[in-house]
Design an enzyme around this catalytic site. Structure first.
Site, PDB file in Angstrom:
ATOM      1  N   ASN A   7       0.851  -1.191   0.000  1.00 14.20           N
ATOM      2  CA  ASN A   7       0.000   0.000   0.000  1.00 14.20           C
ATOM      3  C   ASN A   7       0.892   1.249   0.000  1.00 14.20           C
ATOM      4  OD1 ASN A   7      -1.418   2.246   1.038  1.00 14.20           O
ATOM      5  ND2 ASN A   7      -3.076   0.903   1.678  1.00 14.20           N
ATOM      6  N   ASP A   9      -0.076   4.483  -0.134  1.00 10.38           N
ATOM      7  CA  ASP A   9      -0.769   5.726   0.254  1.00 10.38           C
ATOM      8  C   ASP A   9       0.134   6.727   0.968  1.00 10.38           C
ATOM      9  OD1 ASP A   9      -3.090   4.546  -0.627  1.00 10.38           O
ATOM     10  OD2 ASP A   9      -3.902   4.162   1.374  1.00 10.38           O
ATOM     11  N   HIS A  10       0.982   6.207   1.868  1.00  8.12           N
ATOM     12  CA  HIS A  10       1.702   7.156   2.715  1.00  8.12           C
ATOM     13  C   HIS A  10       2.884   7.824   2.025  1.00  8.12           C
ATOM     14  CE1 HIS A  10      -1.158   6.633   5.712  1.00  8.12           C
ATOM     15  NE2 HIS A  10      -0.879   5.372   5.931  1.00  8.12           N
ATOM     16  N   ARG A  18       3.266  18.858   1.856  1.00  3.51           N
ATOM     17  CA  ARG A  18       3.796  20.094   1.290  1.00  3.51           C
ATOM     18  C   ARG A  18       3.002  20.592   0.088  1.00  3.51           C
ATOM     19  NH1 ARG A  18       8.905  22.274   2.165  1.00  3.51           N
ATOM     20  NH2 ARG A  18       9.150  22.305   4.399  1.00  3.51           N
ATOM     21  N   HIS A  43      -5.634   3.646  -1.649  1.00  2.48           N
ATOM     22  CA  HIS A  43      -6.964   3.980  -1.119  1.00  2.48           C
ATOM     23  C   HIS A  43      -7.303   5.388  -1.581  1.00  2.48           C
ATOM     24  CE1 HIS A  43      -9.635   4.154   2.799  1.00  2.48           C
ATOM     25  NE2 HIS A  43     -10.298   4.492   1.712  1.00  2.48           N
ATOM     26  N   ARG A  45      -9.423   8.031  -0.997  1.00  4.65           N
ATOM     27  CA  ARG A  45     -10.392   8.425   0.036  1.00  4.65           C
ATOM     28  C   ARG A  45     -11.266   9.557  -0.466  1.00  4.65           C
ATOM     29  NH1 ARG A  45      -8.684   6.591   5.548  1.00  4.65           N
ATOM     30  NH2 ARG A  45     -10.416   7.880   6.215  1.00  4.65           N
ATOM     31  N   ARG A  49      -7.090  12.796   1.040  1.00  4.86           N
ATOM     32  CA  ARG A  49      -6.012  13.261   1.928  1.00  4.86           C
ATOM     33  C   ARG A  49      -4.640  12.780   1.476  1.00  4.86           C
ATOM     34  NH1 ARG A  49      -7.094   9.927   7.436  1.00  4.86           N
ATOM     35  NH2 ARG A  49      -9.105  10.935   7.234  1.00  4.86           N
ATOM     36  N   HIS A  50      -4.584  11.674   0.733  1.00  3.73           N
ATOM     37  CA  HIS A  50      -3.275  11.255   0.227  1.00  3.73           C
ATOM     38  C   HIS A  50      -3.341  10.969  -1.280  1.00  3.73           C
ATOM     39  CE1 HIS A  50      -5.081   7.471   1.487  1.00  3.73           C
ATOM     40  NE2 HIS A  50      -4.673   7.546   2.743  1.00  3.73           N
ATOM     41  N   GLU A  70      -8.584   0.339  -2.648  1.00  4.72           N
ATOM     42  CA  GLU A  70      -9.421   0.371  -1.447  1.00  4.72           C
ATOM     43  C   GLU A  70     -10.375   1.542  -1.591  1.00  4.72           C
ATOM     44  OE1 GLU A  70      -6.964   0.747   1.979  1.00  4.72           O
ATOM     45  OE2 GLU A  70      -5.933  -1.120   1.590  1.00  4.72           O
ATOM     46  N   THR A 100      -6.356   6.253  10.104  1.00  6.61           N
ATOM     47  CA  THR A 100      -6.302   5.224   9.077  1.00  6.61           C
ATOM     48  C   THR A 100      -7.564   4.395   9.228  1.00  6.61           C
ATOM     49  OG1 THR A 100      -5.023   3.353   8.195  1.00  6.61           O
ATOM     50  CG2 THR A 100      -4.957   3.659  10.577  1.00  6.61           C
ATOM     51  N   THR A 101      -7.759   3.408   8.351  1.00  7.75           N
ATOM     52  CA  THR A 101      -8.981   2.618   8.433  1.00  7.75           C
ATOM     53  C   THR A 101      -9.029   1.896   9.780  1.00  7.75           C
ATOM     54  OG1 THR A 101      -8.680   2.268   6.081  1.00  7.75           O
ATOM     55  CG2 THR A 101     -10.381   0.968   7.158  1.00  7.75           C
ATOM     56  N   GLU A 151     -10.730  -9.587   3.306  1.00  9.91           N
ATOM     57  CA  GLU A 151      -9.448  -9.249   3.913  1.00  9.91           C
ATOM     58  C   GLU A 151      -9.709  -9.109   5.402  1.00  9.91           C
ATOM     59  OE1 GLU A 151      -7.077  -6.264   2.030  1.00  9.91           O
ATOM     60  OE2 GLU A 151      -6.108  -5.703   3.909  1.00  9.91           O
ATOM     61  N   HIS A 191      -3.587  -4.745   7.917  1.00 10.48           N
ATOM     62  CA  HIS A 191      -3.697  -3.626   8.860  1.00 10.48           C
ATOM     63  C   HIS A 191      -2.762  -3.840  10.053  1.00 10.48           C
ATOM     64  CE1 HIS A 191      -5.274   0.000  10.670  1.00 10.48           C
ATOM     65  NE2 HIS A 191      -5.075  -0.626  11.811  1.00 10.48           N
ATOM     66  N   GLY A 192      -1.859  -2.885  10.198  1.00 10.49           N
ATOM     67  CA  GLY A 192      -0.975  -2.868  11.361  1.00 10.49           C
ATOM     68  C   GLY A 192       0.130  -3.914  11.323  1.00 10.49           C
ATOM     69  N   GLY A 213       1.158  -1.494   4.390  1.00  7.91           N
ATOM     70  CA  GLY A 213       1.458  -0.149   3.929  1.00  7.91           C
ATOM     71  C   GLY A 213       2.431   0.610   4.802  1.00  7.91           C
ATOM     72  N   HIS A 214       1.961   1.050   5.966  1.00  8.07           N
ATOM     73  CA  HIS A 214       2.721   2.016   6.745  1.00  8.07           C
ATOM     74  C   HIS A 214       4.132   1.543   7.060  1.00  8.07           C
ATOM     75  CE1 HIS A 214       3.934   4.264  10.359  1.00  8.07           C
ATOM     76  NE2 HIS A 214       3.377   5.263   9.709  1.00  8.07           N
TER      77      HIS A 214
HETATM   78  N1  PXP Z   1      -5.659  -3.261   4.238  1.00  7.22           N
HETATM   79  C1  PXP Z   1      -6.642  -2.323   4.311  1.00  7.22           C
HETATM   80  C2  PXP Z   1      -8.001  -2.706   3.839  1.00  7.22           C
HETATM   81  C3  PXP Z   1      -6.377  -1.037   4.772  1.00  7.22           C
HETATM   82  O1  PXP Z   1      -7.364  -0.123   4.810  1.00  7.22           O
HETATM   83  C4  PXP Z   1      -5.067  -0.707   5.163  1.00  7.22           C
HETATM   84  C5  PXP Z   1      -4.766   0.685   5.641  1.00  7.22           C
HETATM   85  O2  PXP Z   1      -4.936   1.572   4.612  1.00  7.22           O
HETATM   86  C6  PXP Z   1      -4.076  -1.685   5.040  1.00  7.22           C
HETATM   87  C7  PXP Z   1      -4.403  -2.959   4.609  1.00  7.22           C
HETATM   88  C8  PXP Z   1      -2.646  -1.405   5.372  1.00  7.22           C
HETATM   89  O3  PXP Z   1      -2.522  -1.103   6.706  1.00  7.22           O
HETATM   90  P1  PXP Z   1      -1.111  -0.617   7.260  1.00  7.22           P
HETATM   91  O4  PXP Z   1      -0.825   0.700   6.634  1.00  7.22           O
HETATM   92  O5  PXP Z   1      -1.343  -0.545   8.725  1.00  7.22           O
HETATM   93  O6  PXP Z   1      -0.099  -1.663   6.858  1.00  7.22           O
END
Ligand code: PXP
Length: 245
Positions: A7, A9-10, A18, A43, A45, A49-50, A70, A100-101, A151, A191-192, A213-214
Site C-alpha cells: 500500500n 498511500d503514505h 507540502r 486507497h 479516500r 487526503r493522500h 481500497e 487510518t482505516t 481481507e 492492517h498494522g 502499507g505504513h
Molecule cells: N488493508 C486495508 C483494507 C487497509 O485499509 C489498510 C490501511 O490503509 C491496510 C491494509 C494497510 O494497513 P497498514 O498501513 O497498517 O499496513
C-alpha cells in the site's frame, strides 16, 4: 507463499504534507514492483487526503502487477472505480476523523447497500474483497453479498496489549480462515502488520494475500522502497507454512 500487496498511500501523505509533486506514489509503485511486490494497493479516500485522482489514473496505466483499490461504499468513488477497473476493489469503512482505516466494514448491518455496489463492480470484471473483522457472521454476510474474497482486519492482533489478547486475536484469525474457505472465499489479511510482528500471522496457513502499507513505507525512507519490499517478502517466505492446505 501468500502474495504481498504494498500500500503506497503514505508516500502520497508525505507529498500532500507540502502540497508539492514529490515524492510520487507512482514512482513508489514502480520501485515496489522492482522489489518483488505482487500487488500495489491504494486507497482513494473521499477527502483525497493522500492519493489523488491523477495517481489512481497513472497507477492504472503503469502498474504491471495486481492493482487493488481500497474504497468506501460512496457513489462518487464507486463511479471512479467503474471507470478505472482495478484488478481488485476492496470495500473498506471510511470515517473522516480517523487516522487510518479503523476496524472492518459492517457487512451484516449494511448488506443491501453493499451488495448492490458489489454487483455493479462485479460487472466490470474486478475481484471484490471485503475488509472485515474476523467474525463468522461478517464472513457469511460477505459471501451472501457476492464478494470473492475477504481481507481480515489484523488490527486486533497488531494492537493487542498483552500476550492473551494477542493469542486470542490469532485464534480469531485462524477460525475465520476456516469459515472463509468453507464459504469458498479467498482470505487476505491486513492492517498494522510490520517487520516486527509479521511472523506469527505469516505462519498461519490459509492466507492468500497480505496488504501492508505504513511499515513498508516507513522502512523505505531508510532503505529505499525496493529493499523494503524485498525484506518483507523474505520474512513472508521465511515464516510461511511449508505445507499449506
Ligand atoms: N488493508 C486495508 C483494507 C487497509 O485499509 C489498510 C490501511 O490503509 C491496510 C491494509 C494497510 O494497513 P497498514 O498501513 O497498517 O499496513
Amino acid at each position: 507463499m501468500p502474495l504481498l500487496g504494498v500500500n503506497i498511500d503514505h508516500v502520497a501523505t508525505v507529498r500532500q504534507a507540502r502540497g508539492t509533486d514529490e515524492p510520487d506514489p507512482v514512482w513508489a509503485a514502480a520501485e515496489a514492483e522492482l522489489g518483488g511486490a505482487d500487488g500495489i494497493t491504494f486507497h482513494l479516500r473521499e477527502d483525497r487526503r493522500h492519493i489523488q485522482d491523477r495517481d489512481a489514473r497513472l497507477l492504472r496505466d503503469t502498474v504491471g502487477v495486481k492493482l487493488n483499490m481500497e474504497m468506501a461504499v460512496a457513489e462518487e468513488i464507486v463511479e471512479l472505480a467503474i471507470q478505472l477497473k482495478p484488478d481488485q476493489c476492496s470495500l473498506v469503512p471510511e470515517k473522516r476523523e480517523e487516522l487510518t482505516t479503523e476496524g472492518g466494514l459492517d457487512v451484516v448491518k449494511n448488506q443491501s447497500r453493499i451488495s448492490s455496489v458489489v454487483h455493479r463492480l462485479r460487472e466490470v470484471g474486478t475481484t471484490l474483497n471485503a475488509f472485515i473483522e474476523p467474525i463468522p457472521d461478517q464472513l457469511k454476510a460477505s459471501s451472501d453479498a457476492g464478494f470473492h474474497a475477504v481481507e481480515l482486519w489484523t488490527g486486533g492482533y497488531a494492537h493487542a496489549r498483552n500476550p492473551e489478547e494477542r493469542d486470542a486475536a490469532l485464534d480469531d484469525l485462524r477460525r475465520a480462515i476456516v469459515v472463509g474457505h468453507e464459504l469458498g472465499l479467498a482470505v487476505h489479511g491486513g492492517h498494522g502488520l510490520t517487520y516486527r510482528n509479521i511472523a506469527p500471522v505469516a505462519a498461519i496457513a490459509g492466507f492468500s494475500e497480505f496488504n501492508i502499507g505504513h511499515s513498508i513505507v516507513a522502512r523505505s525512507i531508510f532503505s529505499g522502497m525496493r529493499e523494503a519490499v524485498a525484506e518483507m517478502k523474505r520474512l513472508l517466505d521465511k515464516y510461511a507454512p511449508r505445507n499449506p492446505r
